[in-house]
Design a protein around this motif. Structure first.
Motif, short mmCIF file in Angstrom:
data_model
loop_
_atom_site.label_atom_id
_atom_site.label_comp_id
_atom_site.label_asym_id
_atom_site.label_seq_id
_atom_site.Cartn_x
_atom_site.Cartn_y
_atom_site.Cartn_z
N LYS A 107 -5.46 -7.72 -3.49
CA LYS A 107 -5.63 -6.67 -4.49
C LYS A 107 -6.33 -5.45 -3.88
O LYS A 107 -5.97 -4.30 -4.18
CB LYS A 107 -6.43 -7.20 -5.67
CG LYS A 107 -5.68 -8.20 -6.53
CD LYS A 107 -6.53 -8.68 -7.69
CE LYS A 107 -5.78 -9.65 -8.59
NZ LYS A 107 -6.62 -10.14 -9.72
N ALA A 108 -7.32 -5.69 -3.01
CA ALA A 108 -8.03 -4.59 -2.36
C ALA A 108 -7.10 -3.80 -1.45
O ALA A 108 -7.17 -2.56 -1.39
CB ALA A 108 -9.22 -5.13 -1.57
N SER A 111 -4.98 -1.61 -3.65
CA SER A 111 -5.78 -0.50 -4.17
C SER A 111 -6.02 0.55 -3.09
O SER A 111 -5.92 1.77 -3.34
CB SER A 111 -7.12 -1.03 -4.69
OG SER A 111 -7.93 0.04 -5.14
N ASN A 112 -6.33 0.09 -1.86
CA ASN A 112 -6.57 1.02 -0.76
C ASN A 112 -5.31 1.80 -0.43
O ASN A 112 -5.36 3.02 -0.16
CB ASN A 112 -7.04 0.23 0.46
CG ASN A 112 -7.40 1.12 1.63
OD1 ASN A 112 -8.08 2.14 1.48
ND2 ASN A 112 -6.92 0.77 2.81
N SER A 114 -2.87 2.51 -2.52
CA SER A 114 -2.64 3.45 -3.62
C SER A 114 -3.49 4.71 -3.44
O SER A 114 -3.00 5.84 -3.65
CB SER A 114 -2.95 2.80 -4.95
OG SER A 114 -2.10 1.68 -5.19
N MET A 115 -4.74 4.54 -3.03
CA MET A 115 -5.61 5.70 -2.81
C MET A 115 -5.13 6.53 -1.63
O MET A 115 -5.18 7.77 -1.66
CB MET A 115 -7.05 5.22 -2.56
CG MET A 115 -7.69 4.55 -3.78
SD MET A 115 -9.35 3.97 -3.45
CE MET A 115 -10.19 5.51 -3.12
N GLN A 187 2.43 -6.16 -2.35
CA GLN A 187 2.59 -6.82 -3.66
C GLN A 187 3.13 -8.24 -3.50
O GLN A 187 2.71 -9.16 -4.21
CB GLN A 187 3.51 -5.98 -4.54
CG GLN A 187 2.87 -4.68 -5.03
CD GLN A 187 3.82 -3.82 -5.82
OE1 GLN A 187 5.04 -3.98 -5.70
NE2 GLN A 187 3.28 -2.90 -6.61
#
Length: 345
Positions: A107-108, A111-112, A114-115, A187
């Protein structure tokens, strides 16, 4: 001349007559009884036998019952050593923590990424604005060069600046496309980690359920039959350990000859006399008649087509309910032999 004693003369005749009369009476009584009853001594008391089977293998830690003890349903009767199973559960729980960490890392990473994509898109937008400004500057300077308002070098510099910014913008687009292409991979890694986590949770629940199998409880109320297990013995899952004889209900299975069955009816009343207690007569009632003979349901049924045929009178099992069960439960034991007489009037 000697006179004969009439007593000596007629007494033997009287005795013979009495004997014949008693014989005739008893014979007639037996004939009348046989006409109204069907009898058999091929009968036994039956009940349910519930096997006690463990659901896990292991060494027996303790046996809490003895032969012929009375037990209640749900009572703890045996314990299996579960130390190894508990250690295996601890190991599975540690693996579960590792799997949870893998899910959090996945998940991290998403998220990374996506940023990073958002940052690159912001930079791309700034590069687009700079490129458009450079394009307008290059077009204006090209017009000024044609009017000799500025030098050609200034026009070339403006054009070169536009080309550099255009190349940077195209490179930014390519970087964003490459970064976004990593998202499905991350994913998929997340889904794999979540699936692994779910599997480990299920295995832990299975192990916890297996631990409950270390305590064997009585599946039914009754009396323990002969047990075949002792503390310290290694047992397998499904191995018969003992049998519980249900003492709450009994019935009789009487095997009548096939020549007698035509006179038997469902609901017919019967008298039951146990060989062990001949002075106590029990009352019964026929509740069912087997659809096959006992020989047909045996382990090795006879085959009359083998060539050597000897006719043997077959027996048909008849199930009889004991009507006064509550009053006679103290004398009933599974397997006891008895005589059965059914009233067929």
């Amino acid at each position: 001349m000697e006179t004969k004693n009439p007593i000596k003369t007629y007494l033997p005749r009287i005795i013979l007559f009495c004997v014949l009369a008693v014989g005739l009476y008893l014979g007639y009584t037996k004939y009348q009884y046989a006409q109204a009853h069907e009898d058999t001594d091929n009968a036994q008391v039956e009940t349910y036998f519930v096997p006690v089977l463990p659901r896990m293998a292991g060494y027996v830690k303790a046996v809490n019952v003895k032969d012929y003890d009375v037990v209640k349903k749900g009572e703890l009767i045996l314990e299996i050593d579960s130390d190894e199973a508990k250690l295996a559960l601890d190991e599975m729980e540690a693996d579960l923590l590792q799997a949870q960490t893998d899910v959090e890392n996945a998940k991290a990473n998403i998220s990374n990424l996506s940023m990073t994509i958002k940052s690159n898109e912001a930079n791309l937008k700034a590069n687009y604005l700079r490129k458009e400004k450079a394009r307008k500057d290059a077009d204006r300077d090209a017009a000024l060069v044609s009017e000799n308002a500025i030098t050609r070098k200034q026009g070339d510099d403006s054009k070169s600046a536009y080309e550099v910014l255009s190349a940077q913008y195209d490179a930014g687009l390519a970087d964003i496309s490459a970064t976004k292409s990593r998202m499905p991979i991350l994913q998929a890694a997340l889904h794999k980690s979540e699936a692994t986590l779910a599997i480990k949770r299920v295995k832990i629940e299975q192990q916890k359920l297996k631990l409950t199998y270390s305590k064997v409880h009585a599946p039914s109320s009754g009396r323990i039959g002969k047990k075949s297990v002792e503390a310290g013995q290694f047992i397998q899952a499904g191995q018969p350990l003992m049998t519980i004889v249900q003492d709450s209900t009994y019935w009789v299975v009487a095997n009548f000859k096939e020549t007698q069955v035509s006179r038997l009816k469902i609901g017919g009343e019967a008298e039951l006399k146990l060989d062990a207690y001949p002075n106590r007569i029990l009352k019964g009632r026929i509740i069912s008649i087997s659809e096959s003979t006992g020989a047909k349901t045996s382990l090795l049924p006879p085959d009359n087509a083998s060539g050597n045929f000897v006719k043997v009178t077959q027996r048909v099992p008849v199930k009889i309910e004991i009507l006064d069960l509550a009053q006679n439960k103290d004398i009933l034991r599974a397997g006891l032999s008895l005589e059965v007489s059914v009233d067929v009037k």
